[in-house]
Motif scaffolding. Structure first.
Motif, short mmCIF file in Angstrom:
data_model
loop_
_atom_site.label_atom_id
_atom_site.label_comp_id
_atom_site.label_asym_id
_atom_site.label_seq_id
_atom_site.Cartn_x
_atom_site.Cartn_y
_atom_site.Cartn_z
N PHE A 25 0.84 -1.19 0.00
CA PHE A 25 0.00 0.00 0.00
C PHE A 25 0.88 1.25 0.00
CE2 PHE A 25 -2.18 3.37 2.37
CZ PHE A 25 -3.32 3.53 1.58
N LEU A 26 1.92 1.26 0.83
CA LEU A 26 2.81 2.41 0.90
C LEU A 26 3.54 2.60 -0.43
CD1 LEU A 26 4.00 4.73 2.49
CD2 LEU A 26 5.73 3.15 3.37
N ARG A 27 3.94 1.52 -1.08
CA ARG A 27 4.59 1.64 -2.38
C ARG A 27 3.66 2.29 -3.41
NH1 ARG A 27 7.14 -3.15 -0.68
NH2 ARG A 27 5.61 -4.53 -1.62
N ARG A 28 2.38 1.93 -3.35
CA ARG A 28 1.41 2.56 -4.26
C ARG A 28 1.24 4.04 -3.93
NH1 ARG A 28 -1.38 -2.17 -3.29
NH2 ARG A 28 -2.93 -1.10 -2.02
N VAL A 29 1.21 4.38 -2.65
CA VAL A 29 1.09 5.79 -2.26
C VAL A 29 2.30 6.58 -2.74
CG1 VAL A 29 1.06 7.34 -0.26
CG2 VAL A 29 -0.45 5.36 -0.30
N LEU A 30 3.50 6.00 -2.62
CA LEU A 30 4.71 6.69 -3.06
C LEU A 30 4.69 6.99 -4.56
CD1 LEU A 30 7.36 4.77 -0.95
CD2 LEU A 30 6.74 7.18 -0.71
N LYS A 31 4.04 6.15 -5.34
CA LYS A 31 3.94 6.36 -6.79
C LYS A 31 2.80 7.28 -7.18
CE LYS A 31 5.90 1.85 -7.86
NZ LYS A 31 5.64 0.51 -8.40
N ASP A 32 1.91 7.55 -6.25
CA ASP A 32 0.76 8.40 -6.53
C ASP A 32 1.22 9.83 -6.83
OD1 ASP A 32 -1.59 10.18 -5.95
OD2 ASP A 32 -2.52 8.26 -5.47
N PRO A 33 0.63 10.46 -7.84
CA PRO A 33 1.03 11.84 -8.17
C PRO A 33 0.78 12.84 -7.02
CG PRO A 33 -0.60 11.01 -9.74
CD PRO A 33 -0.34 9.92 -8.75
N ARG A 34 -0.12 12.51 -6.13
CA ARG A 34 -0.41 13.41 -5.01
C ARG A 34 0.65 13.35 -3.92
NH1 ARG A 34 -6.23 11.04 -3.90
NH2 ARG A 34 -5.02 9.20 -4.47
N SER A 39 7.27 20.89 -7.20
CA SER A 39 8.71 21.07 -6.98
C SER A 39 9.38 19.80 -6.44
CB SER A 39 8.95 22.24 -6.02
OG SER A 39 8.36 21.98 -4.76
N GLY A 40 8.63 18.72 -6.29
CA GLY A 40 9.19 17.46 -5.83
C GLY A 40 9.19 17.26 -4.33
N LYS A 41 8.59 18.19 -3.60
CA LYS A 41 8.53 18.06 -2.14
C LYS A 41 7.39 17.13 -1.75
CE LYS A 41 9.97 22.07 0.05
NZ LYS A 41 9.63 23.37 0.63
N TYR A 42 7.61 16.41 -0.65
CA TYR A 42 6.56 15.52 -0.16
C TYR A 42 5.36 16.34 0.32
CZ TYR A 42 10.12 11.89 -0.20
OH TYR A 42 11.09 11.00 -0.59
N THR A 43 4.17 15.79 0.07
CA THR A 43 2.94 16.49 0.43
C THR A 43 2.36 15.93 1.72
OG1 THR A 43 1.60 14.95 -0.83
CG2 THR A 43 2.39 16.91 -2.00
N ARG A 44 1.36 16.61 2.21
CA ARG A 44 0.65 16.14 3.39
C ARG A 44 -0.01 14.79 3.13
NH1 ARG A 44 -2.07 20.43 7.19
NH2 ARG A 44 0.04 21.14 6.85
N PHE A 45 -0.47 14.60 1.91
CA PHE A 45 -1.05 13.31 1.50
C PHE A 45 -0.09 12.16 1.81
CE2 PHE A 45 -1.23 10.04 -1.83
CZ PHE A 45 -2.54 9.61 -1.74
N LEU A 46 1.16 12.32 1.41
CA LEU A 46 2.15 11.27 1.65
C LEU A 46 2.43 11.12 3.13
CD1 LEU A 46 4.20 9.20 0.65
CD2 LEU A 46 5.86 11.07 0.54
N MET A 47 2.59 12.23 3.83
CA MET A 47 2.95 12.17 5.25
C MET A 47 1.84 11.49 6.07
SD MET A 47 5.87 13.19 4.91
CE MET A 47 6.45 13.06 6.55
N VAL A 48 0.60 11.80 5.77
CA VAL A 48 -0.53 11.18 6.48
C VAL A 48 -0.54 9.67 6.23
CG1 VAL A 48 -3.06 11.00 6.52
CG2 VAL A 48 -1.96 13.24 6.60
#
Length: 74
Positions: A25-34, A39-48
């Motif tokens: 599941f985490l691998r899929r989230v890491l590939k998600d455009p969100r 600019s390539g910075k991690y988003t709140r979506f990824l952190m949550v």
């Protein structure tokens, strides 16, 4: 700790299930455009989602350990 063997096995299976299900599941989230902004910075979506996976895996490991310890009588 004393639990019936069946309940110990339920805890072990539930723990192993968590440890197997969350990493893909985490691998899929890491590939998600969100997961990253323009600019390539991690988003709140990824952190949550990273925190959700981390906590779930820690709890899954704890559940499996409790099941094993109760099964072997430790």
């Amino acid at each position: 700790m004393s639990l019936p063997p069946l309940l110990s096995w339920v805890l072990i299976i539930a723990g192993v299930w968590s440890l197997l299900v969350w990493p893909p599941f985490l691998r899929r989230v890491l590939k998600d455009p969100r997961a990253k902004d323009e600019s390539g910075k991690y988003t709140r979506f990824l952190m949550v989602h990273f925190m959700l996976v981390s906590i779930s895996m820690i709890l899954g490991l704890a559940t499996a350990v409790i099941g094993v310890r109760s099964l072997i009588g430790g």
